[in-house]
Design an enzyme around this catalytic site. Sequence first.
Site, PDB file in Angstrom:
ATOM      1  N   HIS A 181      24.227  32.857  -7.409  1.00  0.00           N
ATOM      2  CA  HIS A 181      23.368  31.491  -7.033  1.00  0.00           C
ATOM      3  C   HIS A 181      25.087  30.892  -6.865  1.00  0.00           C
ATOM      4  O   HIS A 181      25.983  31.362  -7.392  1.00  0.00           O
ATOM      5  CB  HIS A 181      23.148  30.789  -8.869  1.00  0.00           C
ATOM      6  CG  HIS A 181      21.180  31.165  -8.712  1.00  0.00           C
ATOM      7  ND1 HIS A 181      21.799  31.109  -9.955  1.00  0.00           N
ATOM      8  CD2 HIS A 181      20.412  30.597  -8.054  1.00  0.00           C
ATOM      9  CE1 HIS A 181      19.969  31.441  -9.663  1.00  0.00           C
ATOM     10  NE2 HIS A 181      19.656  30.652  -9.121  1.00  0.00           N
ATOM     11  N   CYS A 275      24.617  27.665 -16.065  1.00  0.00           N
ATOM     12  CA  CYS A 275      23.066  27.702 -15.912  1.00  0.00           C
ATOM     13  C   CYS A 275      21.614  27.218 -17.247  1.00  0.00           C
ATOM     14  O   CYS A 275      21.155  26.563 -16.257  1.00  0.00           O
ATOM     15  CB  CYS A 275      22.967  28.897 -15.801  1.00  0.00           C
ATOM     16  SG  CYS A 275      23.608  30.293 -15.007  1.00  0.00           S
TER      17      CYS A 275
END
Length: 282
Positions: A181, A275
């Site tokens: 990511h 996150c």
Amino acid sequence: MITVTSVLPRPVAATEPIARPRHYVMCRPEHFEVRYAINPWMRPGEPVDRERALAQWDALRRTYLDLGHRVDLIDPVPGLPDMVYAANGATVVGGMVLGARFRHAERAAEAAAHRAWFTAAGFPVVEPEFVNEGEGDLLAVGDVVLAGHGFRTDPLAHAEAAAVLGREVVPLTLVDPRFYHLDTAVAVLDDSTIAWLPAAFAPESQDVLRARFPDAVVADPADAAVLGLNAVSDGRHVVLPAQAVGLAAALAERGYTPVPVDLSELLKGGGGPKCCTLEVRS
Ligand code: ARG
């Protein structure tokens, strides 16, 4: 005993970083476990201490509250162990919510939970056509949105994000599966500064980031390897994994205040502070 106090003045950045109060959404890891592997950090055979994960997550939430930020909570859903990684649930820029669409079936149902939360909170919400994993791959910096692809988010989602969020979107190609990511390879420090790991990007994407952010903090591979770049900044205080000591020192040198947190249990799912933190930008 001699107490040593540093007599060296802390290097002062050209402009002192200024904190701005933030609004975050988080999700308690009540159902956290690692029972499937969709990134190289996840090892389903290895034990996860959920009580410890909860305590570490509570400390992260407390850190934000102590810094004066607002933290709203989205209810965790049984059977969705990765829902603690709330950053993936949506992207919110200028009060507009672009919902997520997950790459893997295991996380697919998280998207609707986030859309429902934002709808109930009164936000305009768009359900996307293309796969995008929220702020995992779409990071607002000042007036632009940096957009990762290569592992999760569909490149076609970039134009969709630009249209929905009304911002210029800068496509970036991720090449290292450990940094699957964008928010594992870039930390947004303030409206014009990032920290990043060049090796996580394709050469042409490295050129793009160098041109746009000549003053960027370049992270050491060792700090990135403990997900040190998965950090949350309010413009001054940078909440980052405690294991990323080199990055913390580099940030302090630039005038930022590193705020280390230990999220070692949540690292087993492949995530860190960022996150776990979805930012609501009004
Ligand atoms: N296990 C999750 C996944 O692989 C971790 C997500 C981490 N979130 C993030 N914003 N990078 O999807």
